[in-house]
Scaffold this motif. Structure first.
Motif, mmCIF file in Angstrom:
data_model
loop_
_atom_site.group_PDB
_atom_site.id
_atom_site.type_symbol
_atom_site.label_atom_id
_atom_site.label_comp_id
_atom_site.label_asym_id
_atom_site.label_seq_id
_atom_site.Cartn_x
_atom_site.Cartn_y
_atom_site.Cartn_z
ATOM 1 N N GLU A 22 -50.064 32.594 48.467
ATOM 2 C CA GLU A 22 -51.368 33.054 48.933
ATOM 3 C C GLU A 22 -51.544 32.548 50.363
ATOM 4 O O GLU A 22 -51.536 31.347 50.607
ATOM 5 C CB GLU A 22 -52.471 32.494 48.042
ATOM 6 C CG GLU A 22 -53.845 32.991 48.391
ATOM 7 C CD GLU A 22 -54.904 32.458 47.449
ATOM 8 O OE1 GLU A 22 -55.825 31.794 47.954
ATOM 9 O OE2 GLU A 22 -54.798 32.704 46.229
ATOM 10 N N ASN A 78 -51.448 38.035 48.636
ATOM 11 C CA ASN A 78 -51.265 37.439 47.316
ATOM 12 C C ASN A 78 -49.982 38.021 46.757
ATOM 13 O O ASN A 78 -49.844 39.251 46.680
ATOM 14 C CB ASN A 78 -52.415 37.792 46.364
ATOM 15 C CG ASN A 78 -53.573 36.844 46.481
ATOM 16 O OD1 ASN A 78 -53.386 35.646 46.609
ATOM 17 N ND2 ASN A 78 -54.769 37.384 46.449
ATOM 18 N N ASN A 127 -46.191 31.555 43.155
ATOM 19 C CA ASN A 127 -47.359 32.261 43.681
ATOM 20 C C ASN A 127 -47.518 31.924 45.158
ATOM 21 O O ASN A 127 -47.450 30.758 45.541
ATOM 22 C CB ASN A 127 -48.620 31.869 42.913
ATOM 23 C CG ASN A 127 -48.567 32.348 41.482
ATOM 24 O OD1 ASN A 127 -48.435 33.533 41.230
ATOM 25 N ND2 ASN A 127 -48.634 31.431 40.547
#
Length: 96
Positions: free
Chosen positions: A31, A75, A29
């Protein structure tokens, strides 16, 4: 036959990688906040290129760039077919 106990050699600083890379982590992930949308898009393009260079099977990539206070938020989620690819991708994108 695989043992439950990892193979280690303290004299040569080695260990059985199979006991660490067990394919339990397949996602990365990302971000980040950027000053402008163009910078977020350029970074996403770099990350996608690195993912494509890393993958043995097509990685699943989901991303979104949204306006937030003070800039644009990226994101992104990269799902690889094995944990070794996750590690390679993370190492390749440390400076991005």
């Amino acid at each position: 036959m695989k043992s439950d106990k990892p193979i280690e050699c303290t004299g040569c600083n080695t260990f059985d990688v199979g006991s660490i890379l067990d394919n339990s982590e397949l996602d990365v992930n990302v971000e980040k906040i950027f000053a402008d949308k163009e910078a977020a898009e350029q970074t996403l393009a770099q990350l996608i290129r690195k993912a494509r260079d890393t993958e043995s099977e097509p990685a699943q990539i989901r991303s979104e760039i949204s306006a937030v206070e003070g800039g644009y938020k990226l994101n992104a989620k990269f799902t690889f077919s094995c944990q070794a690819e996750v590690v390679i991708f993370q190492l390749a994108t440390r400076s991005i």
